[in-house]
Design a protein around this motif. Structure first.
Motif, mmCIF file in Angstrom:
data_model
loop_
_atom_site.group_PDB
_atom_site.id
_atom_site.type_symbol
_atom_site.label_atom_id
_atom_site.label_comp_id
_atom_site.label_asym_id
_atom_site.label_seq_id
_atom_site.Cartn_x
_atom_site.Cartn_y
_atom_site.Cartn_z
ATOM 1 N N THR A 66 21.856 14.057 2.157
ATOM 2 C CA THR A 66 21.041 14.075 0.940
ATOM 3 C C THR A 66 19.803 13.237 1.170
ATOM 4 N N GLN A 67 18.726 13.588 0.520
ATOM 5 C CA GLN A 67 17.527 12.764 0.570
ATOM 6 C C GLN A 67 17.633 11.727 -0.530
ATOM 7 N N ALA A 68 17.871 10.492 -0.134
ATOM 8 C CA ALA A 68 18.146 9.434 -1.096
ATOM 9 C C ALA A 68 16.893 8.928 -1.787
ATOM 10 N N GLN A 69 15.720 9.091 -1.162
ATOM 11 C CA GLN A 69 14.496 8.593 -1.787
ATOM 12 C C GLN A 69 13.295 9.291 -1.167
ATOM 13 N N VAL A 70 12.172 9.124 -1.843
ATOM 14 C CA VAL A 70 10.878 9.515 -1.297
ATOM 15 C C VAL A 70 10.024 8.254 -1.209
ATOM 16 N N ALA A 71 8.882 8.386 -0.559
ATOM 17 C CA ALA A 71 7.907 7.287 -0.461
ATOM 18 C C ALA A 71 8.508 5.991 0.083
ATOM 19 N N PRO A 72 8.985 5.948 1.315
ATOM 20 C CA PRO A 72 9.001 7.036 2.286
ATOM 21 C C PRO A 72 10.254 7.897 2.148
ATOM 22 N N PRO A 73 10.242 9.105 2.727
ATOM 23 C CA PRO A 73 11.444 9.937 2.687
ATOM 24 C C PRO A 73 12.591 9.276 3.452
ATOM 25 N N SER A 99 5.597 11.832 -0.218
ATOM 26 C CA SER A 99 6.337 12.070 -1.459
ATOM 27 C C SER A 99 7.127 13.380 -1.433
ATOM 28 N N THR A 100 7.274 14.005 -0.261
ATOM 29 C CA THR A 100 8.015 15.265 -0.154
ATOM 30 C C THR A 100 9.499 15.034 -0.386
ATOM 31 N N ARG A 101 10.125 15.892 -1.181
ATOM 32 C CA ARG A 101 11.575 15.825 -1.401
ATOM 33 C C ARG A 101 12.189 17.193 -1.098
ATOM 34 N N ALA A 148 0.831 -1.207 0.000
ATOM 35 C CA ALA A 148 0.000 0.000 0.000
ATOM 36 C C ALA A 148 0.861 1.252 0.000
ATOM 37 N N GLU A 149 0.252 2.366 -0.341
ATOM 38 C CA GLU A 149 0.898 3.670 -0.215
ATOM 39 C C GLU A 149 0.556 4.300 1.135
#
Length: 717
Positions: free
Chosen positions: A663-670, A628-630, A537-538
């Motif tokens: 650094t933010q390596a990914q979103v969803a999850p952050p 999905s915030t980056r 799920a999201e």
């Protein structure tokens, strides 16, 4: 060690301008090593040194009191307390700089100074920053061969001359074409005798900017830096990553051999299916215990549907994506279809009828060893009224000797009965071929959503908190079985519903028990599938019974969602049963028991009456947005720099860990990866997370903070 970006290249290629822009974008320090050679040339000339006297030149350079400003917005050069930024750009200095730059002893001295600055060992350093962009000769091969990113920025001869002429014109200086050509190209030829910068050596990425604008060049370099950072983030120690395996520790449980065999299949057992709207739908129906779920598993090629040798295991209609002979379709497993029954059995039968209404074709399964029963005959009459194409499967025909039993099913009047053994796979291909003949290419009952997007929302919680009731309330119809009996739902049930004018994929799940080992048989697999549904799920909407005290079990369910990295919405259901005293008690419980997820949207509703269910869409949207915030790398590092300056990490064992770069390596999850000089205390990580939420929101989503400790490079002599 901080992030180091090394950029080399010939004169006029634009490396200085690009390097400064990149440093500004990433909030890094900036070092122009070419300016250091120009400063050395200026200093020698002002000291009256004969450039042909190599020993005098090196002695003068070694004693040069040089200070390099590392701010990319104002990269100052100060010698003996005097700012000489403008003077070293004079064409005269450009003409004679090679006399100093080609002196090998001078180069050795300059390289030592450059390494000290890049390693943050020089006086003043860049401790308040998070890394450095260094550009100039030998930077990628000799000065910083172990830089995180190494680039050679080049351009055609024509482009380089045009750019240098443009720089001179912009500064108000006259442009002599011949002198400019001699200055740029001769300097490259001279420097090439002691330095390699015209071709990219191994490990250095070539960036040809001949046909790029400045903005395009900067954007391209930023992309290369981001790729390098992502590669580093992927190498983070597994100790810092959340464990993905849901099966961890199950060996300690009291499992049967069959259980272990199924678990050995891996993720296939645990994954919740992902459906695609628009595919034709085949409903598998029949009375209880005729082998419907076993046949569904045979079609899927794995044990997906829960199977147990007792009737009534499957209760809801459960959909799975399937494929046969190159055609994709949705197969729907249903509960046993009975007539004249009451209670939960009646609800199960009703869902089987709904499955037929929402299918393009029906596969009726009959137990050939038992023959036609009164229930089978009545089911056939109901199917005929539906008008749907019907394929008849005579199950449990395990050998040719039993095919005579299948022939008796011609009396149902549905045409050829296809003999099949769902358990052994015998005849399953033939019956699927027959199903493909009656299924349409595009479903008439499950059209794709108008915008092509279906967000997956899992309804989770402990048993009997109202998950199925909420799904039915949102859908406006009885989509899933609801009963006062705890544990009614066993399989994740996917339903496309419309809410707030949009279509959503809601997944009703089985209630999560306090420990998996407490479940047995069908309930055991139901809990495992709920875990898989959360992973797929999201957003997970966790339902709490507002009329009861928040339990340890509720907290465990919420933690499972957080560990899975899903967006989270908390729902206090059964609000119609809450009085004023209970409201006050509930506020206290939320503050004390759920304080660790205070970032999650929290709404009160009553699924049974539909009160405030319209608020759910807004809460889910907020959680999805946070999920999905980056944060741009530059902004993130500027924020952490200010945070660290105001509240540095406590000293531990005589050492104070310092954040170098993030650094933010990914979103969803952050997921944010922090490079440090030492391990960060859990309390300081929580402090960083709290401040991140205050600054950037991240509503409704867990934030994963990974720490990569990077040892400081030793200074090279």
């Amino acid at each position: 060690m901080s992030l180091v970006i090394a950029i080399d290249g010939p004169s006029g290629s634009g490396k200085s301008t690009v390097a400064k822009r990149v440093a500004s974008e990433l909030a890094l320090a900036y070092l122009d090593t070419g300016a250091m050679y120009r400063a050395a040339t200026w200093w020698c000339e002002h000291q009256g040194i004969d450039f042909d006297d190599a020993d005098a030149v090196i002695e003068c350079v070694e004693n040069m009191p040089l200070e390099m400003g590392l701010d990319p917005e104002d990269p100052s050069v100060v010698v003996n307390g005097r700012a000489i930024d403008e003077e070293i750009r004079d064409p005269h200095i450009s003409t004679i700089v090679s006399k100093v730059a080609t002196n090998l002893d001078v180069r050795a001295n300059m390289k030592a100074r450059q390494r000290a600055i890049i390693s943050d060992e020089s006086e003043g350093g860049f401790s308040e920053g998070s890394g450095i962009v260094a550009e100039g000769r030998d930077i990628t091969t000799v000065v910083a061969p172990d830089a995180d990113v190494r680039l050679l920025v080049t351009a055609s001869e024509e482009a380089r001359l045009l750019r240098r002429a443009g720089d001179l014109e912009a500064s108000g200086k006259l442009v002599d074409a011949e002198a400019l050509r001699d200055q740029v190209l001769r300097r490259d030829r001279d420097d090439a005798t002691v330095s390699q910068f015209l071709t990219a050596p191994e490990g250095v990425t070539l960036v040809d900017t001949s046909d790029m604008t400045l903005d395009e060049s900067v954007e391209h370099v930023l992309d290369l830096v981001e790729e390098a950072i992502d590669e580093q983030a992927q190498q983070i120690s597994e100790d810092d990553l959340r464990a993905q395996a849901l099966l961890a520790g199950l060996d300690d449980y009291d499992l049967s051999d069959d259980d272990r065999a199924i678990l050995a299949m891996g993720d296939d057992v645990l994954e919740a299916p992902t459906l695609e709207a628009g595919l034709p739908v085949l409903a598998v129906v029949g009375r209880p215990n005729v082998g419907k779920s076993t046949l569904v598993n045979r079609v899927l090629g794995r044990r997906e549907a829960v199977v147990q040798d007792v009737p009534g295991v499957t209760r809801d209609r459960v959909s799975y994506p399937a494929e046969w002979a190159g055609r994709r379709f949705t197969i729907v497993d249903t509960g046993g279809w009975e007539v004249d029954v009451e209670g939960i059995d009646a609800a199960v039968a009703t869902q089987a009828e709904v499955a037929v209404e929402m299918a393009d074709a029906v596969l009726l399964v009959v137990d050939a060893t038992v023959g036609i029963t009164d229930t089978d005959a009545r089911v056939v009459r109901m199917l005929r009224k539906s008008g749907k194409p019907i394929v008849l499967a005579a199950n449990k025909v395990d050998s040719p000797a039993l095919e005579g039993d299948a022939a008796a099913l011609w009396n149902l009047g549905l045409g050829q009965p296809w003999p099949v053994s769902a358990l052994h796979g015998r005849g399953s291909g033939d019956v699927l071929d027959a199903c493909m003949e009656v299924l349409p290419e595009v479903s008439a009952v499950a059209p794709p959503p108008p915008d092509g997007v279906l967000h997956r929302v899992a309804l989770v919680g402990r048993p009997n908190v109202g998950k199925s009731s909420l799904l039915n309330s949102i859908a406006g119809s009885q989509r899933v079985v609801v009963n006062e009996l705890a544990g009614t739902t066993r399989d994740p049930v996917d339903e496309v519903v419309e809410m707030d004018g949009r279509q959503w994929m809601f997944v009703d799940t089985a209630g999560i028990r306090r420990r998996v080992r407490q479940a047995r048989g069908a309930d055991f697999y139901a809990v495992l599938r709920t875990q898989g549904a959360i992973e797929k799920a999201e957003v997970a909407v966790v339902l709490l019974d507002a009329s009861e005290t928040i339990s340890e079990q509720d907290v465990r369910v919420i933690q499972q969602v957080v560990d899975a990295g899903r967006a989270l919405v908390l729902v206090n259901n059964k609000w119609d049963l809450v009085d004023e005293d209970r409201q006050k008690q509930l506020l206290w419980e939320i503050e004390h028991d759920l304080g660790h997820v205070s970032w999650a949207p929290h709404i009160n509703l009553a699924a049974k009456t539909g009160w405030h269910t319209n608020r759910l869409a807004r809460a889910i949207d907020a959680a999805l947005e946070g999920w999905s915030t980056r944060i741009p790398t530059g902004r993130l590092n500027a924020f952490l720099g200010e945070l660290q300056s105001a509240t540095p990490h406590p000293v531990r064992g005589g050492k104070q860990p310092r954040i170098l770069f993030a650094t933010q390596a990914q979103v969803a999850p952050p997921r944010i990866v922090v490079f440090t000089t030492g391990f960060l205390d859990p309390g300081y990580r929580r402090f960083i997370e709290r401040r991140l939420r205050e600054e950037f929101g991240f509503v409704g989503t867990p934030i994963q903070i990974g720490v990569r400790v990077r040892e400081k490079r030793s200074r090279k002599k």
